[in-house]
Design an enzyme around this catalytic site. Structure first.
Site, PDB file in Angstrom:
ATOM      1  N   PRO A   2       3.261  -5.498   1.683  1.00 27.62           N
ATOM      2  CA  PRO A   2       4.400  -4.916   2.092  1.00 27.62           C
ATOM      3  C   PRO A   2       5.865  -6.077   2.037  1.00 27.62           C
ATOM      4  O   PRO A   2       5.622  -6.838   2.705  1.00 27.62           O
ATOM      5  CB  PRO A   2       4.383  -4.267   3.714  1.00 27.62           C
ATOM      6  CG  PRO A   2       3.179  -5.175   4.201  1.00 27.62           C
ATOM      7  CD  PRO A   2       2.316  -5.499   2.923  1.00 27.62           C
ATOM      8  N   GLU A   3       6.832  -5.637   1.289  1.00 30.29           N
ATOM      9  CA  GLU A   3       7.893  -6.565   1.285  1.00 30.29           C
ATOM     10  C   GLU A   3       8.826  -5.835   1.904  1.00 30.29           C
ATOM     11  O   GLU A   3       8.657  -4.837   2.452  1.00 30.29           O
ATOM     12  CB  GLU A   3       8.212  -6.950  -0.222  1.00 30.29           C
ATOM     13  CG  GLU A   3       6.971  -8.066  -0.907  1.00 30.29           C
ATOM     14  CD  GLU A   3       7.427  -8.591  -1.822  1.00 30.29           C
ATOM     15  OE1 GLU A   3       8.622  -9.119  -2.059  1.00 30.29           O
ATOM     16  OE2 GLU A   3       6.528  -9.036  -2.821  1.00 30.29           O
TER      17      GLU A   3
END
Length: 319
Positions: A2-3
DNA sequence: CGTTGCGCCTGTTAGC
DNA sequence: TGCTAACAGGCGCAAC
Protein backbone atom coordinates in the site's frame (compact mmCIF):
# COMPACT_ATOMS: atom_id res chain seq x y z
CA UNK A 1 2.28 -2.80 -1.06
CA UNK A 2 0.00 0.00 0.00
CA UNK A 3 1.20 3.46 -0.93
CA UNK A 4 -0.62 6.72 -0.43
CA UNK A 5 -3.61 6.08 -2.72
CA UNK A 6 -4.30 2.69 -1.17
CA UNK A 7 -3.95 4.05 2.35
CA UNK A 8 -6.40 6.82 1.52
CA UNK A 9 -8.90 4.22 0.36
CA UNK A 10 -8.51 2.44 3.69
CA UNK A 11 -8.93 5.71 5.61
CA UNK A 12 -12.06 6.46 3.71
CA UNK A 13 -13.46 3.01 4.46
CA UNK A 14 -12.63 3.37 8.15
CA UNK A 15 -14.36 6.73 8.24
CA UNK A 16 -17.47 5.19 6.84
CA UNK A 17 -17.51 2.00 8.86
CA UNK A 18 -15.96 2.75 12.28
CA UNK A 19 -16.60 6.39 13.16
CA UNK A 20 -19.18 6.60 15.92
CA UNK A 21 -18.57 3.02 17.02
CA UNK A 22 -17.31 2.01 20.44
CA UNK A 23 -14.45 -0.43 21.01
CA UNK A 24 -15.76 -3.03 23.44
CA UNK A 25 -12.93 -5.56 23.32
CA UNK A 26 -9.38 -5.80 22.01
CA UNK A 27 -7.59 -9.05 21.34
CA UNK A 28 -3.90 -9.00 20.44
CA UNK A 29 -3.04 -12.27 18.72
CA UNK A 30 0.61 -11.44 17.99
CA UNK A 31 2.79 -9.04 19.99
CA UNK A 32 4.86 -7.73 17.11
CA UNK A 33 2.28 -5.43 15.50
CA UNK A 34 1.88 -3.53 18.80
CA UNK A 35 5.65 -3.34 19.45
CA UNK A 36 5.64 0.47 19.25
CA UNK A 37 3.23 0.69 22.15
CA UNK A 38 5.34 0.98 25.29
CA UNK A 39 2.61 -0.45 27.50
CA UNK A 40 2.70 -3.78 25.70
CA UNK A 41 -0.25 -5.79 24.35
CA UNK A 42 -2.23 -5.69 27.60
CA UNK A 43 -1.76 -1.94 28.07
CA UNK A 44 -2.62 -1.35 24.43
CA UNK A 45 -5.86 -3.26 24.81
CA UNK A 46 -6.73 -1.55 28.07
CA UNK A 47 -6.16 1.95 26.70
CA UNK A 48 -8.64 1.31 23.89
CA UNK A 49 -11.38 -0.67 25.54
CA UNK A 50 -14.50 1.41 26.09
CA UNK A 51 -13.35 4.25 23.81
CA UNK A 52 -15.41 5.60 20.98
CA UNK A 53 -13.94 6.32 17.54
CA UNK A 54 -14.68 9.90 16.45
CA UNK A 55 -12.80 10.31 13.13
CA UNK A 56 -10.42 8.66 10.64
CA UNK A 57 -7.37 10.64 9.60
CA UNK A 58 -4.19 10.14 7.59
CA UNK A 59 -0.77 11.66 7.10
CA UNK A 60 1.36 10.11 4.41
CA UNK A 61 0.97 6.38 4.91
CA UNK A 62 0.06 6.66 8.60
CA UNK A 63 -3.56 6.37 9.68
CA UNK A 64 -5.08 7.31 12.98
CA UNK A 65 -8.47 7.06 14.62
CA UNK A 66 -9.03 9.90 17.10
CA UNK A 67 -10.90 8.68 20.19
CA UNK A 68 -13.42 10.34 22.49
CA UNK A 69 -10.79 10.89 25.22
CA UNK A 70 -8.28 12.76 23.02
CA UNK A 71 -6.04 9.75 22.45
CA UNK A 72 -5.77 8.02 19.08
CA UNK A 73 -5.31 4.58 17.65
CA UNK A 74 -2.33 5.04 15.33
CA UNK A 75 -1.55 2.58 12.57
CA UNK A 76 0.70 1.84 9.62
CA UNK A 77 0.02 -0.92 7.10
CA UNK A 78 3.69 -1.49 6.31
CA UNK A 79 4.11 -3.85 3.39
CA UNK A 80 1.22 -6.21 3.81
CA UNK A 81 -1.13 -4.79 6.41
CA UNK A 82 -4.89 -4.74 5.99
CA UNK A 83 -7.64 -3.24 8.11
CA UNK A 84 -10.78 -5.21 7.56
CA UNK A 85 -14.34 -4.72 8.72
CA UNK A 86 -15.74 -8.13 9.52
CA UNK A 87 -18.87 -9.77 10.81
CA UNK A 88 -18.32 -11.22 14.30
CA UNK A 89 -17.82 -14.94 14.00
CA UNK A 90 -16.31 -14.83 10.52
CA UNK A 91 -13.35 -17.24 10.38
CA UNK A 92 -10.03 -15.75 11.44
CA UNK A 93 -7.80 -14.70 8.60
CA UNK A 94 -4.50 -16.58 8.34
CA UNK A 95 -2.48 -13.58 9.46
CA UNK A 96 -4.94 -11.98 11.82
CA UNK A 97 -2.91 -10.02 14.41
CA UNK A 98 -5.35 -7.80 16.29
CA UNK A 99 -9.12 -7.97 16.65
CA UNK A 100 -11.31 -5.09 17.82
CA UNK A 101 -14.92 -5.76 18.72
CA UNK A 102 -17.04 -2.71 17.96
CA UNK A 103 -20.56 -1.90 18.95
CA UNK A 104 -23.00 0.82 18.17
CA UNK A 105 -26.39 1.62 19.56
CA UNK A 106 -28.83 2.32 16.76
CA UNK A 107 -30.42 5.59 17.89
CA UNK A 108 -27.03 7.14 18.69
CA UNK A 109 -25.89 6.52 15.14
CA UNK A 110 -29.13 7.76 13.62
CA UNK A 111 -28.66 11.00 15.53
CA UNK A 112 -25.23 11.47 14.09
CA UNK A 113 -26.41 10.75 10.58
CA UNK A 114 -29.07 13.43 10.73
CA UNK A 115 -26.57 15.94 12.06
CA UNK A 116 -24.08 15.15 9.32
CA UNK A 117 -25.84 13.85 6.21
CA UNK A 118 -22.78 13.28 4.00
CA UNK A 119 -22.68 13.00 0.19
CA UNK A 120 -25.37 11.40 -1.96
CA UNK A 121 -24.71 7.72 -2.61
CA UNK A 122 -26.60 4.45 -2.76
CA UNK A 123 -27.16 2.91 0.69
CA UNK A 124 -24.61 0.27 1.62
CA UNK A 125 -25.30 -3.17 3.01
CA UNK A 126 -24.39 -1.77 6.39
CA UNK A 127 -26.79 1.12 6.14
CA UNK A 128 -29.64 -1.08 4.98
CA UNK A 129 -29.11 -3.24 8.02
CA UNK A 130 -29.00 -0.19 10.26
CA UNK A 131 -32.26 1.01 8.77
CA UNK A 132 -33.95 -2.29 9.51
CA UNK A 133 -32.54 -2.34 13.02
CA UNK A 134 -33.71 1.21 13.68
CA UNK A 135 -37.27 -0.05 13.86
CA UNK A 136 -36.20 -1.70 17.11
CA UNK A 137 -34.88 1.15 19.28
CA UNK A 138 -32.07 0.21 21.58
CA UNK A 139 -30.78 -2.50 19.25
CA UNK A 140 -27.07 -2.91 19.58
CA UNK A 141 -25.10 -3.70 16.47
CA UNK A 142 -21.69 -5.33 16.51
CA UNK A 143 -18.90 -5.73 14.02
CA UNK A 144 -15.17 -6.28 14.11
CA UNK A 145 -12.23 -4.27 12.94
CA UNK A 146 -9.35 -6.62 12.18
CA UNK A 147 -5.69 -5.91 11.60
CA UNK A 148 -4.29 -8.58 9.30
CA UNK A 149 -0.60 -8.45 8.38
CA UNK A 150 1.43 -11.25 6.91
CA UNK A 151 4.89 -9.73 7.17
CA UNK A 152 4.35 -7.49 10.16
CA UNK A 153 6.22 -4.44 8.95
CA UNK A 154 3.08 -2.59 9.92
CA UNK A 155 1.80 -1.90 13.39
CA UNK A 156 -0.67 -0.28 15.75
CA UNK A 157 -0.23 1.78 18.90
CA UNK A 158 -2.16 4.10 21.15
CA UNK A 159 -1.00 7.69 20.93
CA UNK A 160 -1.64 9.62 24.14
CA UNK A 161 -3.32 12.92 23.28
CA UNK A 162 -2.78 12.13 19.60
CA UNK A 163 -6.27 12.89 18.30
CA UNK A 164 -5.08 16.04 16.48
CA UNK A 165 -1.73 14.81 15.16
CA UNK A 166 0.06 12.02 17.02
CA UNK A 167 3.46 13.21 18.29
CA UNK A 168 4.94 9.94 17.02
CA UNK A 169 4.41 11.11 13.45
CA UNK A 170 4.95 14.85 13.88
CA UNK A 171 8.11 14.48 11.77
CA UNK A 172 6.19 13.11 8.76
CA UNK A 173 5.74 15.78 6.11
CA UNK A 174 2.45 16.48 4.36
CA UNK A 175 1.83 14.57 1.14
CA UNK A 176 1.78 16.32 -2.25
CA UNK A 177 -1.99 15.88 -2.57
CA UNK A 178 -2.50 17.75 0.72
CA UNK A 179 -3.76 21.29 -0.02
CA UNK A 180 -1.37 22.60 2.64
CA UNK A 181 1.70 21.02 1.07
CA UNK A 182 4.26 23.81 0.61
CA UNK A 183 5.88 23.54 -2.82
CA UNK A 184 8.36 26.38 -2.21
CA UNK A 185 9.54 24.89 1.04
CA UNK A 186 9.95 21.48 -0.61
CA UNK A 187 12.05 22.92 -3.42
CA UNK A 188 14.22 24.88 -0.99
CA UNK A 189 14.91 21.86 1.17
CA UNK A 190 15.61 19.48 -1.73
CA UNK A 191 18.09 21.92 -3.19
CA UNK A 192 20.12 21.69 0.02
CA UNK A 193 20.43 17.91 -0.26
CA UNK A 194 23.38 16.17 -1.84
CA UNK A 195 21.63 12.78 -1.85
CA UNK A 196 20.15 11.35 -5.03
CA UNK A 197 16.69 12.66 -5.84
CA UNK A 198 15.11 9.23 -5.48
CA UNK A 199 16.26 8.89 -1.89
CA UNK A 200 15.03 12.42 -1.30
CA UNK A 201 11.59 11.50 -2.68
CA UNK A 202 11.43 8.59 -0.25
CA UNK A 203 12.38 10.80 2.72
CA UNK A 204 9.09 11.16 4.57
CA UNK A 205 10.32 14.24 6.44
CA UNK A 206 10.42 16.17 3.14
CA UNK A 207 7.44 14.69 1.33
CA UNK A 208 5.25 11.81 2.45
CA UNK A 209 3.27 9.15 0.70
CA UNK A 210 5.77 8.49 -2.09
CA UNK A 211 7.05 4.91 -2.19
CA UNK A 212 9.35 3.01 -4.49
CA UNK A 213 6.72 2.58 -7.19
CA UNK A 214 5.52 6.16 -7.45
CA UNK A 215 9.06 7.49 -7.09
CA UNK A 216 10.16 5.52 -10.15
CA UNK A 217 7.07 6.52 -12.09
CA UNK A 218 7.37 10.23 -11.28
CA UNK A 219 11.08 10.21 -12.16
CA UNK A 220 10.36 8.45 -15.45
CA UNK A 221 7.75 11.06 -16.36
CA UNK A 222 10.15 13.86 -15.42
CA UNK A 223 12.99 12.19 -17.38
CA UNK A 224 15.22 12.35 -14.34
CA UNK A 225 17.60 9.68 -13.10
CA UNK A 226 17.16 8.86 -9.40
CA UNK A 227 20.86 9.36 -8.69
CA UNK A 228 20.79 13.02 -9.71
CA UNK A 229 21.74 14.91 -6.53
CA UNK A 230 19.03 17.17 -5.13
CA UNK A 231 21.29 20.21 -5.14
CA UNK A 232 22.00 19.74 -8.84
CA UNK A 233 18.36 20.14 -9.82
CA UNK A 234 16.72 23.43 -10.68
CA UNK A 235 13.56 24.85 -9.15
CA UNK A 236 11.56 24.31 -12.35
CA UNK A 237 12.79 20.71 -12.63
CA UNK A 238 11.67 20.01 -9.07
CA UNK A 239 8.30 21.65 -9.61
CA UNK A 240 7.76 19.55 -12.69
CA UNK A 241 8.72 16.41 -10.76
CA UNK A 242 6.25 17.36 -8.05
CA UNK A 243 3.56 17.77 -10.68
CA UNK A 244 4.27 14.28 -12.03
CA UNK A 245 4.15 12.79 -8.54
CA UNK A 246 0.74 14.41 -8.03
CA UNK A 247 -0.49 13.12 -11.36
CA UNK A 248 0.66 9.57 -10.88
CA UNK A 249 -0.75 9.33 -7.35
CA UNK A 250 -3.93 11.16 -8.25
CA UNK A 251 -4.57 8.71 -11.10
CA UNK A 252 -4.01 5.75 -8.82
CA UNK A 253 -6.31 7.23 -6.22
CA UNK A 254 -9.03 7.74 -8.82
CA UNK A 255 -8.72 4.12 -9.93
CA UNK A 256 -8.22 2.59 -6.49
CA UNK A 257 -11.06 4.41 -4.83
CA UNK A 258 -13.58 2.27 -6.66
CA UNK A 259 -15.84 0.69 -4.07
CA UNK A 260 -15.49 0.35 -0.35
CA UNK A 261 -19.21 0.28 0.02
CA UNK A 262 -19.31 -3.33 1.17
CA UNK A 263 -18.94 -4.27 4.80
CA UNK A 264 -15.71 -5.96 3.93
CA UNK A 265 -13.10 -3.23 3.52
CA UNK A 266 -10.10 -4.77 1.88
CA UNK A 267 -7.02 -3.23 0.43
CA UNK A 268 -4.30 -5.55 -0.67
CA UNK A 269 -2.24 -3.07 -2.64
CA UNK A 270 -3.40 -4.40 -5.99
CA UNK A 271 -5.59 -1.50 -6.91
CA UNK A 272 -5.57 -2.46 -10.57
CA UNK A 273 -3.53 0.61 -11.31
CA UNK A 274 -0.32 -1.35 -11.34
CA UNK A 275 -1.33 -3.73 -14.09
CA UNK A 276 -2.20 -1.08 -16.62
CA UNK A 277 -0.41 2.15 -15.98
CA UNK A 278 3.19 1.50 -15.02
CA UNK A 279 5.78 2.89 -17.41
CA UNK A 280 8.97 2.00 -15.57
CA UNK A 281 8.45 0.25 -12.24
CA UNK A 282 8.82 -3.53 -12.60
CA UNK A 283 9.23 -3.23 -16.36
CA UNK A 284 12.79 -4.56 -16.70
CA UNK A 285 13.53 -5.45 -20.33
CA UNK A 286 10.23 -4.01 -21.58
CA UNK A 287 10.48 -1.19 -24.11
CA UNK A 288 10.31 2.32 -22.68
CA UNK A 289 6.88 3.65 -23.74
CA UNK A 290 8.59 6.86 -24.89
CA UNK A 291 11.65 5.74 -26.83
CA UNK A 292 11.56 1.95 -26.99
CA UNK A 293 14.84 1.36 -25.16
CA UNK A 294 14.58 -1.57 -22.74
CA UNK A 295 13.90 -0.45 -19.17
CA UNK A 296 16.75 -1.35 -16.86
CA UNK A 297 16.79 -2.42 -13.24
CA UNK A 298 19.42 -1.17 -10.81
CA UNK A 299 20.08 -2.09 -7.20
CA UNK A 300 18.97 0.65 -4.84
CA UNK A 301 19.07 0.44 -1.04
CA UNK A 302 18.44 -3.31 -0.88
CA UNK A 303 15.66 -3.03 -3.43
CA UNK A 304 15.31 -2.03 -7.08
CA UNK A 305 15.04 1.04 -9.23
CA UNK A 306 13.67 0.95 -12.75
CA UNK A 307 14.48 3.57 -15.35
CA UNK A 308 15.02 4.20 -19.04
CA UNK A 309 18.76 4.44 -19.80
CA UNK A 310 18.12 6.90 -22.64
CA UNK A 311 15.33 9.15 -21.33
CA UNK A 312 16.79 9.26 -17.82
CA UNK A 313 20.45 10.02 -18.20
CA UNK A 314 22.55 9.12 -15.16
CA UNK A 315 24.48 12.03 -13.61
CA UNK A 316 28.19 12.51 -14.13
CA UNK A 317 30.29 11.81 -11.08
CA UNK A 318 30.63 14.93 -8.96
CA UNK A 319 34.00 16.55 -9.62
C1' DC B 1 22.03 18.47 11.24
C1' DG B 2 22.83 15.68 6.70
C1' DT B 3 24.24 11.34 4.83
C1' DT B 4 24.50 6.42 4.31
C1' DG B 5 23.73 1.60 5.06
C1' DC B 6 21.09 -1.86 7.13
C1' DG B 7 17.79 -4.78 9.99
C1' DC B 8 13.23 -5.95 10.56
C1' DC B 9 9.50 -9.76 8.60
C1' DT B 10 7.38 -13.97 5.75
C1' DG B 11 5.78 -16.12 1.57
C1' DT B 12 6.81 -16.96 -3.14
C1' DT B 13 9.72 -18.15 -6.72
C1' DA B 14 13.99 -19.17 -9.19
C1' DG B 15 17.86 -22.00 -9.41
C1' DC B 16 20.85 -25.80 -8.28
C1' DT C 1 12.39 -33.50 -4.82
C1' DG C 2 14.37 -30.57 -1.36
C1' DC C 3 17.19 -27.22 -0.23
C1' DT C 4 19.01 -22.28 -0.36
C1' DA C 5 19.03 -17.59 -1.98
C1' DA C 6 16.90 -13.70 -3.85
C1' DC C 7 13.21 -10.72 -3.70
C1' DA C 8 9.36 -7.69 -2.27
C1' DG C 9 10.23 -2.55 0.56
C1' DG C 10 8.61 1.40 4.43
C1' DC C 11 10.62 2.94 8.18
C1' DG C 12 13.64 4.04 11.97
C1' DC C 13 18.01 3.97 13.69
C1' DA C 14 23.05 3.78 14.31
C1' DA C 15 27.30 5.51 12.90
C1' DC C 16 29.96 8.94 10.87
Amino acid sequence: MPELPEVEVVRSGLERHTVGWRITEVEVLHPRPVRRDERGPAGFAEALTGRRIVAARRRGKYLWLPLDNGDALLGHLGMSGQLLIQTPGAPDERHLRVRFALSSVVEERAQRASRNPGPERPPSVVEERAKRASRNPGTKETRELRFVDQRMFGGLSVSAGGAGLPSEIAHIARDPLDPDFDDDEFVRRVRRRTSGIKRVLLDQTLISGVGNIYADEALWRARLHGERPGDRLTGPQLRELLGHAREVMGDALAQGGTSFDALYVNVNGESGYFDRSLNAYGQEGMPCPRCGTPIRRQAFMNRSSYSCPVCQRPPRVRG
